[in-house]
Design a protein around this motif. Structure first.
Motif, PDB file in Angstrom:
ATOM      1  N   ILE A   1      48.080  70.229  20.105  1.00 52.65           N
ATOM      2  CA  ILE A   1      48.396  71.453  19.378  1.00 52.65           C
ATOM      3  C   ILE A   1      49.760  71.909  19.888  1.00 52.65           C
ATOM      4  N   HIS A   2      50.678  72.186  18.983  1.00 53.03           N
ATOM      5  CA  HIS A   2      52.019  72.647  19.329  1.00 53.03           C
ATOM      6  C   HIS A   2      52.168  74.067  18.797  1.00 53.03           C
ATOM      7  N   VAL A   3      52.426  75.022  19.692  1.00 46.75           N
ATOM      8  CA  VAL A   3      52.603  76.413  19.296  1.00 46.75           C
ATOM      9  C   VAL A   3      54.051  76.797  19.566  1.00 46.75           C
ATOM     10  N   PHE A   4      54.731  77.275  18.526  1.00 45.87           N
ATOM     11  CA  PHE A   4      56.121  77.702  18.618  1.00 45.87           C
ATOM     12  C   PHE A   4      56.154  79.215  18.389  1.00 45.87           C
TER      13      PHE A   4
ATOM     14  N   ALA B   1      52.428  70.898  28.279  1.00 46.48           N
ATOM     15  CA  ALA B   1      53.870  71.125  28.326  1.00 46.48           C
ATOM     16  C   ALA B   1      54.215  72.517  27.822  1.00 46.48           C
ATOM     17  N   VAL B   2      55.270  73.071  28.422  1.00 44.44           N
ATOM     18  CA  VAL B   2      55.824  74.358  27.994  1.00 44.44           C
ATOM     19  C   VAL B   2      57.333  74.221  28.037  1.00 44.44           C
ATOM     20  N   GLY B   3      57.994  74.691  26.988  1.00 39.23           N
ATOM     21  CA  GLY B   3      59.449  74.668  26.965  1.00 39.23           C
ATOM     22  C   GLY B   3      59.998  75.965  26.426  1.00 39.23           C
TER      23      GLY B   3
ATOM     24  N   VAL C   1      61.734  73.474  30.980  1.00 40.34           N
ATOM     25  CA  VAL C   1      60.553  72.737  30.539  1.00 40.34           C
ATOM     26  C   VAL C   1      59.674  72.412  31.744  1.00 40.34           C
ATOM     27  N   LYS C   2      58.370  72.459  31.529  1.00 39.93           N
ATOM     28  CA  LYS C   2      57.368  72.016  32.504  1.00 39.93           C
ATOM     29  C   LYS C   2      56.382  71.130  31.754  1.00 39.93           C
ATOM     30  N   THR C   3      56.174  69.925  32.254  1.00 38.05           N
ATOM     31  CA  THR C   3      55.240  69.002  31.613  1.00 38.05           C
ATOM     32  C   THR C   3      54.362  68.344  32.669  1.00 38.05           C
ATOM     33  N   VAL C   4      53.210  67.831  32.237  1.00 39.58           N
ATOM     34  CA  VAL C   4      52.349  67.092  33.158  1.00 39.58           C
ATOM     35  C   VAL C   4      52.829  65.656  33.317  1.00 39.58           C
ATOM     36  N   ASP C   5      53.595  65.152  32.363  1.00 43.16           N
ATOM     37  CA  ASP C   5      54.167  63.810  32.417  1.00 43.16           C
ATOM     38  C   ASP C   5      55.682  63.918  32.340  1.00 43.16           C
TER      39      ASP C   5
ATOM     40  N   VAL D   1      52.424  73.238  24.344  1.00 44.00           N
ATOM     41  CA  VAL D   1      51.733  72.047  23.850  1.00 44.00           C
ATOM     42  C   VAL D   1      50.442  71.887  24.642  1.00 44.00           C
ATOM     43  N   THR D   2      49.324  71.804  23.911  1.00 47.42           N
ATOM     44  CA  THR D   2      48.016  71.646  24.550  1.00 47.42           C
ATOM     45  C   THR D   2      47.295  70.442  23.952  1.00 47.42           C
TER      46      THR D   2
END
Length: 136
Positions: free
Chosen positions: A94-97, A19-21, A33-37, A111-112
């Protein structure tokens, strides 16, 4: 490039990215936002609110104020902050801000999967942030 295309490109470039937001903390909105789910809107709204809390919460701003005071800084430059990158390790992710350098009220969230190489995740997230900043 549009924000949606930049988010999709970031998701493809960052290892094991799920995910990316992109958050505007001034308005409290998740701008893209782009997510796989798929996720319920309530969860996505909370991502924006939690991001604001991480960077602009009462205790965080107090820490920044105390750092300034201890260093004798009386006039901090507009948009200058101590906390510009925050990494959170959860059970499976892992969440990177990353705070935008061009607009300190904007934060990208990457988010990875926990199995991703953290060094590559950080390097690719920083590169992707540059592209995201130019779209907004």
């Amino acid at each position: 490039m549009s924000l949606d295309k930049a988010l999709a490109a970031a998701q493809g470039d960052i290892p094991d990215c799920v995910a990316v937001g992109y958050v505007d903390m001034a308005s409290g909105f998740l701008l893209g936002v782009k997510t796989v789910d798929s996720h319920p809107g309530e969860i996505l709204d909370l991502v924006a609110a939690a991001t604001g809390d991480l960077f602009q919460g009462k205790n965080v701003t107090e820490i920044e104020r105390l750092f300034d005071k201890s260093r004798g800084i009386t006039n901090r430059a507009a948009g200058s902050h101590y906390f510009n990158e925050i990494v959170v390790f959860s059970t499976n992710l892992i969440h990177v801000f990353l705070r935008s350098k061009k607009n300190p009220d904007h934060v990208a969230v990457f988010v990875t999967r926990i199995s991703a190489n953290i060094g590559m995740v950080l390097a690719r997230s920083r590169i992707s942030m540059t592209a995201l900043e130019t779209t907004v």
